[in-house]
Every structure is written in C-alpha cells, then in structure tokens.
Design a protein around this motif. Structure first.
Motif, PDB file in Angstrom:
ATOM      1  N   ARG A 168     -10.826  68.566  71.042  1.00 53.75           N
ATOM      2  CA  ARG A 168     -12.105  68.612  70.287  1.00 53.75           C
ATOM      3  C   ARG A 168     -11.604  67.752  68.826  1.00 53.75           C
ATOM      4  O   ARG A 168     -12.548  67.302  68.178  1.00 53.75           O
ATOM      5  N   GLN A 192     -10.162  64.879  69.070  1.00 54.70           N
ATOM      6  CA  GLN A 192     -10.198  63.386  69.159  1.00 54.70           C
ATOM      7  C   GLN A 192     -11.352  62.834  68.197  1.00 54.70           C
ATOM      8  O   GLN A 192     -10.880  61.408  67.873  1.00 54.70           O
ATOM      9  N   PRO A 193     -12.302  63.183  68.225  1.00 56.26           N
ATOM     10  CA  PRO A 193     -13.586  62.491  67.470  1.00 56.26           C
ATOM     11  C   PRO A 193     -12.987  62.116  65.773  1.00 56.26           C
ATOM     12  O   PRO A 193     -13.510  61.222  65.416  1.00 56.26           O
ATOM     13  N   PHE A 194     -11.975  62.898  65.474  1.00 56.36           N
ATOM     14  CA  PHE A 194     -11.658  62.716  63.996  1.00 56.36           C
ATOM     15  C   PHE A 194     -10.315  62.005  64.083  1.00 56.36           C
ATOM     16  O   PHE A 194      -9.705  62.072  62.830  1.00 56.36           O
ATOM     17  N   LYS A 235      -5.346  61.618  69.198  1.00 59.18           N
ATOM     18  CA  LYS A 235      -5.383  61.344  70.135  1.00 59.18           C
ATOM     19  C   LYS A 235      -4.521  62.435  71.240  1.00 59.18           C
ATOM     20  O   LYS A 235      -3.155  62.924  70.762  1.00 59.18           O
TER      21      LYS A 235
END
Length: 484
Positions: free
Chosen positions: A67, A69-71, A74
């Motif tokens: 969760r 990853q959007p920030f 990776k």
C-alpha cells in the motif's frame, strides 16, 4: 504421582492450565495430565490463536508495504512462506517456555503426568498403568476440526488449523471450505501474502453469527483485496487431488481448481479414550458431554471446561477466553461451601473478536438474545465517516452498532446492553465498552470523559454525543434554555 488429589485436570490447554494453576495457587493438591509435552498449551498455543495471529501480523506487514507504493516506495519479490512459518514457530516457542511440563513442575509446583488418561471409576483415573483419584476432576480435552466427508476426499491432502502452519511453500491457489472466523482470518492472510484465495461457504454470507450488515461490509473489504467468494454452495465431490466440484442447493455444478485445500467447517469431539462410561458420564445426541448450568457432568465429581464444555445449557463459545470464563466459574464454585451460592455459566458479558482487517468485535447481549428475553432496547448506529482518526488513517467505512436501554427523560443515564464494531483494531476499541457493560456505566460517564485527540477510542464518546443530541427531550431543552 500421588494416590489421591484434591483436583485432577485432564488436558493442558487454556482451560486445563487455568484451573490447575488457579487451584494450586489457592493451596490445593493438583494433578495436570496431557498426552504429551508438545501439546501443553492446547490448540491456542499450537494450532490456533498464537500461530494464526503471528501469521496475520506478517501478512499485514506485507499488505501495508504494498500500500506504500503510491507514495514512492516500490516492493518486489514473492513471499518466502518458509521464513514466515519460521517466524510463526519462533513465536510459539517463546510462549512455550512457560507452558511445558518442566516449567509447570518447577515454577508452579504442579504434578504433571504425560500420557493417555482413562476413567476406571467415578473418581479414579488410570494413566500409564497407574491409578490415582481425586475429589473432583475437570475434563479440559478440547475439540478437533470437523472433517469434510464427500466423495473423492481421500485423494486430497487436507489442511486444517492443526497442520496449515506446516506449509513451507506459498500455494498459488488456496481453496478454503468454510466462511467462519478461521476461514476469513486465514483467507485474508494468504491472499495478502500472494495466494489467490477462493472461499466456499454453505450459507449466504460470511461470519453468519455476526449482524448481516457487518458480514456484508467485511466481505466487501475482503473481495476488494482479491478473495473470490462462492457462497450458498457446498462441495459435492473432488474430481481429483486438485479439483473440487461445488454447487448450490439446486444449481449447476462448477469446478474449482486448487493447489492447497483448507477445511474450516466447525469443531467436533472424541471422548473415546476417556472411557466415560466407567465414570457414569453421559453424552448428548450430538456427542457432547451432558452438563448442567454449573459445568457439572452426570457424575457430580466431574466437570468440563473449554471446548469440552460445548454441551452446557448456556451454549458454547469456541474461544480461549471462553475457557477462561469457565475456569473462573468453576474455581469460584469449587471453593464455595453451598450450591445455593454457586454461579451459573452465562455469556451475558462475553465478547469475541475476528482478527481480520478490519477486525470485528462483538460484545454483551446479541440482538437475538434481547428479542428472545423480551428486553426493550434501542439500536444506535454510528458511522466513522466523520471521525477524525478514521479520516486520517483511511477507515471511514468503519461502523459501530450498539444496543442500549431505551432513551428516557434523561438520555445521560442510558446504559449499553451489547454491540458490534467493525474497524481496524476493533478488539481494542471495544474494551472500554465491554467494561461499561460489566460495570453498568452510563452515557454520561462517556460524555464526561475527556479523550486525548485524536485517539481512535474517541468514537466511544462521539457515539453518545450524537445519540444524546438526537434524543434530548423537548422539555429538557426548554428547561435548559430557561435556566440559561
């Protein structure tokens, strides 16, 4: 092993350990029996609470990493299930350090015998060819997973809670039969670790003992994570070692491929080794030990606790803390001089938590209990959408449902009767409400408490602010305005 004891506990799971240690610390001569040292701690330590919650903990870390990853973070690679299970078993061994025969003998001064116990009289037990007796005996022999009996099952390697933690390779496709707490907890954990999970349930919703809207909300959240639900269906047969044939009551059969099968359809019992007839102990038509309201069998000197107490008139709750309740009831009654003063087993103040994400915490009287007893109540629904902590941590979907006394002229005097929370850490949020039920706290007690902002438990006050505001009688509003 002595020739006679004040009390013998057969089975060293949560119930057996609890009653044996409590009575020993009170000064009684106690013998604790289990089949082998590795089973001390029972299902909770070896196959249930401890390993499952350790697995859930790891799966939550993996899920939260994804969760992020959007920030800008990776994550690559696949879950190493062998490393996960190593962690799980390390946690078990840490707790086992104070749940083993040597520790109990040395630190608790308990007599501990390992082997199969059987009755040879109403108060006599044989173990390892030797016979001993006791004034009272408590059966704490637990339960075991119910088997799935359908055509072709003999071709399949069947996993249950007793052996699922021996897996060392993550299954690509995990098929779970059963949509209760075990199925939901393990299903979400394996889905988060990378398996494709399919759940087959015989009923039309998951967690059928919860409120329908709670089941629906949790199912929606789990489906969003990728779990495939096939409800209102039963397994008819296994075509081969990796294919299940599933169908609704009156419908077309579908084939579901899988790599690993987990069966979680309930619990059952086997008391054959105990030779209960020698002690005059009867079973009911469901194979459960017949008990009265005081957890006493048809032999006045023999009692049951934990999962073995499923035949109690109050019903059964398959939880380790249900064993704790049984133990406190039994110990209190055993040291009470008169039956008139004895406590009956009741689950009126009982609670439980399903440790999915979000968690589901249910406590106090259920709505069906209130209706059966003709207790007047009001239902209070609280949506977390406007709770600041929920907004901050992205769980505005969460809900609280309370059953309270009817609101009178003074809403501040209203008490909680029971309820359910579905939210992250619902089990922790509910503790204050559980205490309120037990101690008969009122809405006013919550209203007058100042919670640090923005703690998650502020919802336990917010629900009352909304409820009181909506139910303040007009005469009270006028009186307050006049006084102002």
């Amino acid at each position: 092993m002595k020739s006679h004891y004040d009390l013998i506990a057969i089975g060293a799971g949560s119930a057996g350990l609890g009653v044996a240690i409590a009575m020993k610390r009170l000064g009684f001569d106690v013998l604790l029996i289990d089949r082998k040292d590795q089973r001390i701690g029972g299902d909770c330590l070896n196959d249930g609470c401890v390993p499952s919650k350790a697995l859930i903990h790891v799966s939550r870390m993996i899920h939260n990493a994804r969760r992020s990853q959007p920030f800008g973070w990776k994550m690559e690679g696949a879950t190493d299930l062998a490393a996960v299970m190593q962690y799980v078993h390390e946690r078990i061994e840490i707790i086992r350090a104070h749940e083993n025969a040597t520790y109990l003998r040395d630190s608790e001064k308990l007599d501990v015998e390992l082997g199969t116990a059987r009755f040879v009289g109403k108060q006599q037990i044989e173990i390892g060819g030797r016979v001993t007796s006791a004034k009272n005996i408590v059966l704490c022999t637990g339960s075991k997973p119910q088997q799935l009996n359908v055509a072709g099952i003999d071709q399949v390697k069947v996993y249950t809670n007793e052996n699922i933690f021996t897996l060392d390779e993550l299954p690509e496709r995990l098929l779970i039969i059963g949509a209760g707490p075990i199925g939901m907890e393990m299903g979400q954990a394996f889905q988060r670790m990378g398996s494709q999970v399919t759940v087959v349930g015989a009923e039309d919703r998951i967690l059928s003992k919860e409120l329908p809207e709670v089941s629906t909300l949790l199912q929606k959240r789990l489906a969003e994570e990728g779990i495939d639900f096939r409800l209102n269906r039963k397994v008819k047969a296994f075509r081969d070692a990796n294919t299940a044939e599933v169908a609704p009551e009156n419908g077309e059969t579908e084939q579901i491929p899988f790599d690993v099968l987990l069966v979680a359809i309930g619990r059952t019992f086997n008391f054959d080794d105990l030779n209960l007839t020698a002690a005059g102990i009867e079973l009911d038509d469901k194979g459960r030990i017949k008990l009265n309201d005081y957890l006493q069998t048809t032999n006045e000197h023999v009692f049951a606790a934990g999962d073995a107490a499923a035949g109690a008139p109050a019903g059964q709750r398959y939880f380790s803390h249900a064993a704790e309740l049984h133990v406190s009831t039994l110990v209190s009654n055993l040291i009470t001089p008169s039956r008139v003063l004895d406590k009956k087993l009741t689950y009126d103040n009982f609670s439980w938590v399903t440790f999915t994400d979000p968690e589901v915490a249910t406590f106090g009287l259920l709505e069906e209990d209130l209706r059966k007893r003709n207790i007047r109540y009001e239902r209070v629904d609280y949506d977390f959408a406007h709770d600041d902590r929920a907004v901050i941590e992205d769980y505005e979907y969460a809900k609280m449902i309370l059953f309270t006394e009817p609101t009178g002229l003074n809403p501040f005097s209203t008490k909680i009767l029971g309820g359910t929370i579905i939210a992250p850490n619902a089990g922790e949020l509910a503790q204050e409400l559980i205490l309120a039920i037990q101690q008969k706290l009122t809405a006013g007690d919550f209203f007058n408490k100042i919670y640090p902002y923005p703690t998650a438990s502020r919802v336990n006050k917010s629900v009352w602010i909304d409820h009181i505001s909506d139910n303040l009688p007009g005469v009270v509003r006028k009186a307050v305005k006049w006084l102002y």
